[in-house]
Design an enzyme around this catalytic site. Structure first.
Site, short mmCIF file in Angstrom:
data_model
loop_
_atom_site.label_atom_id
_atom_site.label_comp_id
_atom_site.label_asym_id
_atom_site.label_seq_id
_atom_site.Cartn_x
_atom_site.Cartn_y
_atom_site.Cartn_z
N ASP A 427 0.88 -1.34 -0.14
CA ASP A 427 -0.02 0.01 0.06
C ASP A 427 0.86 1.40 0.00
O ASP A 427 0.31 2.26 0.45
CB ASP A 427 -0.81 -0.14 1.07
CG ASP A 427 -1.91 1.08 1.25
OD1 ASP A 427 -2.31 1.48 0.04
OD2 ASP A 427 -2.38 1.41 2.49
N GLU A 432 6.19 10.59 2.06
CA GLU A 432 6.38 12.14 2.35
C GLU A 432 7.86 12.45 2.87
O GLU A 432 8.53 11.43 3.20
CB GLU A 432 5.34 12.37 3.45
CG GLU A 432 4.12 12.25 3.34
CD GLU A 432 3.03 12.54 4.41
OE1 GLU A 432 3.54 13.70 5.01
OE2 GLU A 432 1.97 11.90 4.54
N ASP A 447 2.35 5.36 7.60
CA ASP A 447 1.22 4.53 7.04
C ASP A 447 1.51 3.06 6.83
O ASP A 447 1.47 2.74 5.48
CB ASP A 447 0.41 5.31 6.13
CG ASP A 447 -0.85 4.32 5.59
OD1 ASP A 447 -1.38 3.41 6.60
OD2 ASP A 447 -1.35 4.45 4.51
N1 LIG Z 1 2.62 10.35 13.06
C1 LIG Z 1 2.00 11.07 12.07
N2 LIG Z 1 2.16 12.38 12.33
C2 LIG Z 1 1.63 13.29 11.70
N3 LIG Z 1 0.88 12.90 10.71
C3 LIG Z 1 0.69 11.77 10.32
C4 LIG Z 1 1.44 10.68 11.10
N4 LIG Z 1 0.94 9.48 10.43
C5 LIG Z 1 0.11 9.81 9.45
N5 LIG Z 1 0.14 11.08 9.41
C6 LIG Z 1 -0.72 11.60 8.39
O1 LIG Z 1 -2.16 11.25 8.45
C7 LIG Z 1 -2.50 11.01 6.91
C8 LIG Z 1 -3.18 9.76 7.01
O2 LIG Z 1 -2.54 8.63 7.44
P1 LIG Z 1 -2.47 7.24 7.15
O3 LIG Z 1 -1.87 7.30 5.71
O4 LIG Z 1 -1.79 6.42 8.35
O5 LIG Z 1 -4.01 6.83 7.05
P2 LIG Z 1 -4.84 5.85 6.17
O6 LIG Z 1 -6.28 6.04 6.53
O7 LIG Z 1 -4.04 4.61 6.14
O8 LIG Z 1 -4.51 6.61 4.60
P3 LIG Z 1 -4.64 6.08 3.36
O9 LIG Z 1 -5.87 5.54 3.39
O10 LIG Z 1 -4.38 7.17 2.40
O11 LIG Z 1 -3.93 4.70 3.47
C9 LIG Z 1 -1.16 10.50 6.17
O12 LIG Z 1 -1.19 11.00 4.96
C10 LIG Z 1 -0.14 11.38 6.89
O13 LIG Z 1 0.15 12.77 6.32
MN LIG Z 2 -3.34 3.47 5.00
#
Ligand SMILES: Nc1ncnc2c1ncn2[C@@H]1O[C@H](COP(=O)(O)OP(=O)(O)OP(=O)(O)O)[C@@H](O)[C@H]1O
Ligand SMILES: [Mn+2]
Length: 552
Positions: A427, A432, A447
């Protein structure tokens, strides 16, 4: 008869006296031992270090609670002096130890998360982290290579003069925006001692890594996330699945992902798979073991969904989705674009829920990030193939395209590919970086919730970039080779590392099958790299000096 009675009595009284004497002697001896032991406790460095993480965090909160009224954001201008910084993070030699002592007078090395050095002898993980390949000498970090900078006192004064309300806040560099109950009043000065662990973590982010493995921040920040009271829990926007933003008394924040089941359903496409809390936790440990340090600290925690989420949330949209399941468990589902419905609830048992908590990165207003589309992004379609799946020479184009045409971007991407193949993460559509560092910086491995889905299947397509480009950092290659040796076996060091997470007490974070899949996949990566080196002279990007030999 009479005499015998008299004789018997005197014998009895002698015995009594002797018993009393022996009792008194024992008492004296016990008192002496106690005093000796106490002295040992006071001076034993190991006892200091085991208690210090909690005492230091409470001291940081108590120092912050004695502040003046609050106003602007607590992390705005989160910065520190270059002298403190150099002393706290210089590495690879005795200066580093001295620096750690400077920053941490109580000698704190660890926390409940247990990522310190002074663990039991015979630890493969400690042996790994003591290996020269994990302690490569590094130059001092120049001022511009820190993500956040401390204002000098002169800059500070100048701004205070400009600021009409400056008089009110003269004792403090950072003031809390929050006057809500439960939060400590923030009064963080440039003195690093007053910084809460999450702020120290932010201040330790550099151009080349998110944290320094041997520094104290990691353990402290994990300890806080695992133990501090939760003051608020609101939904975090962005992404597809339910995530909560948790707030703690010292203004720290964490991203919560809940447990949703463990193994991937074989009939689901990779993009429909749900996210796993244990994958987020395990990915953090794996990334650290690979020596990357590119995932923010993640810990597991058992939360009471009523007391620690429903009762504290200020998010009405979230609280409205709580219900009691037919089995009597407390569940909720929130609002998101996938799996946020009564059919896919997150449920406590009956109210306790396993979750992962990831340390939040600095706010985007302080440290903006750039999101890059992966050149090897999947099609996210049931029928379409991506270009890289059709063209074997796809990498030749990528190599010529900025930012992959210079610097370390391509080998950084390969590091990420190795991490993803080992944990079966399909995935990785984007990654970033911190905008401040432009194209010359590490890649954030955020993620990882869809990793560790299937232990029985290795997904060769994740390795496609490595096979197509045949490029790898020498330091990565050497560490991977090390992790394939029995003395440092990847599955063993992962098991050990994960065993320090608080959730291991509930159940192992990765099954034995998942752990041995890591060894099997590592062998595959090393085989691909052997082939690459046979075919290409430039397969290895030399980032370490030649004296580091490949382990046998
Ligand atoms: N530890 C963190 N600190 C700050 N921002 C974060 C952190 N982890 C993730 N993010 C931000 O939050 C967003 C969403 O998190 P994440 O990608 O884990 O969620 P997701 O629901 O799995 O997203 P996707 O469905 O796009 O895979 C990320 O794109 C990132 O920019
Ligand atoms: Mn995700």
């Amino acid at each position: 008869m009479f005499r015998r009675t008299v004789g018997g009595r005197s014998t009895r009284s002698i015995c009594l006296v002797l018993a009393c004497l022996s009792l008194a002697l024992h008492l004296v001896l016990a008192l002496f031992c106690l005093s000796v032991l106490q002295t040992a406790c006071v001076f034993s460095p190991s006892s200091l270090s085991s208690s210090s993480s909690s005492s230091s965090s409470s001291s940081s909160s108590s120092s912050s609670s004695s502040s003046s009224p609050s106003s602007s954001s607590p992390i705005h201008d989160a910065q520190r002096t270059s002298r403190q910084r150099q002393s706290a993070f210089s590495d690879g030699n005795s200066a580093h130890d001295a620096a750690e002592r400077n920053e941490r007078p109580t000698g704190a090395k660890m926390s409940a998360g247990g990522m310190g050095k002074e663990d039991a002898d015979g630890s493969k993980l400690e042996a790994l982290f003591s290996h020269p390949l994990y302690n490569l000498p590094r130059p001092q970090t120049p001022e511009d290579d820190w993500l956040l900078r401390v204002k000098t006192s002169k800059e500070e004064e100048e701004e205070e003069e400009k600021d009409s309300g400056g008089e009110e806040f003269k004792d403090s560099d950072w003031q809390s925006a929050s006057e809500e109950d439960g939060y400590d009043r923030a009064n963080w000065t440039v003195a690093a001692d007053s910084h809460p662990p999450w702020l120290r973590f932010h201040l330790g982010i550099s151009r080349w890594e998110l944290y320094h493995r041997t520094g104290p921040q990691l353990g402290r920040v994990s300890h806080d996330m695992a133990t501090q009271p939760i003051l608020n829990a609101v939904q975090k926007k962005g992404g597809t699945q339910l995530k909560l933003l948790m707030s703690f008394p010292n203004h720290g924040q964490a991203l919560l992902k809940p447990m949703k089941g463990v193994e991937t359903d074989v009939n689901l496409f990779y993009f429909s798979d749900f996210e796993r809390h244990n994958a987020e936790i395990s990915a953090f440990h794996l990334d650290r073991i690979l020596g990357f340090n590119r995932i923010p600290p993640v810990v597991g925690r058992l939360v009471d969904v009523i007391k620690e989420i429903k009762d504290v949330t200020t998010d009405r949209k979230l609280s409205r989705t709580f219900f009691t399941s037919p089995a009597g468990n407390t569940c909720f589902y929130g609002q998101c674009s996938y799996y946020c419905s009564t059919e896919h609830p997150v449920c406590g048992s009956p109210r306790m829920l396993e979750v992962s908590l990831a340390t939040m990165l600095p706010d985007l207003s302080l440290a903006p990030r750039r999101s890059w589309r992966s050149p090897w992004r999947r099609s996210y379609s049931r029928t379409k193939l991506a270009q890289w799946e059709k063209e074997p020479s796809y990498c030749e184009e990528v190599k010529k395209t900025p930012p992959y045409d210079r610097g370390t971007r391509l080998v950084d991407l390969m590091d990420m590919v190795v991490l993803d193949f080992l944990m079966g993460n399909m995935d990785r559509h984007h990654y970033e970086t911190f905008e401040k560092f432009g194209n010359f910086t590490f890649l954030l491995h955020l993620d990882n919730g869809r990793a560790f889905g299937r232990h029985s299947q290795d997904e060769p397509s994740i390795l496609a970039p490595l096979k197509q480009c045949c490029r790898i950092r020498r330091s990565t290659l050497l560490r991977l080779s090390l992790l394939s040796l029995p003395g440092f076996r990847l599955s063993d060091v992962m098991r050990e590392s994960l065993s320090r997470d608080p959730l291991t007490a509930v159940q192992p974070l990765l099954s034995e099958e998942h752990l041995s899949a890591l060894d099997r996949r590592l062998a595959t990566v090393l085989q691909v790299l052997r082939t690459c080196r046979d075919l290409h002279d430039d397969a290895v990007h030399d980032d370490v000096e030649g004296r580091y030999e490949e382990p046998d």
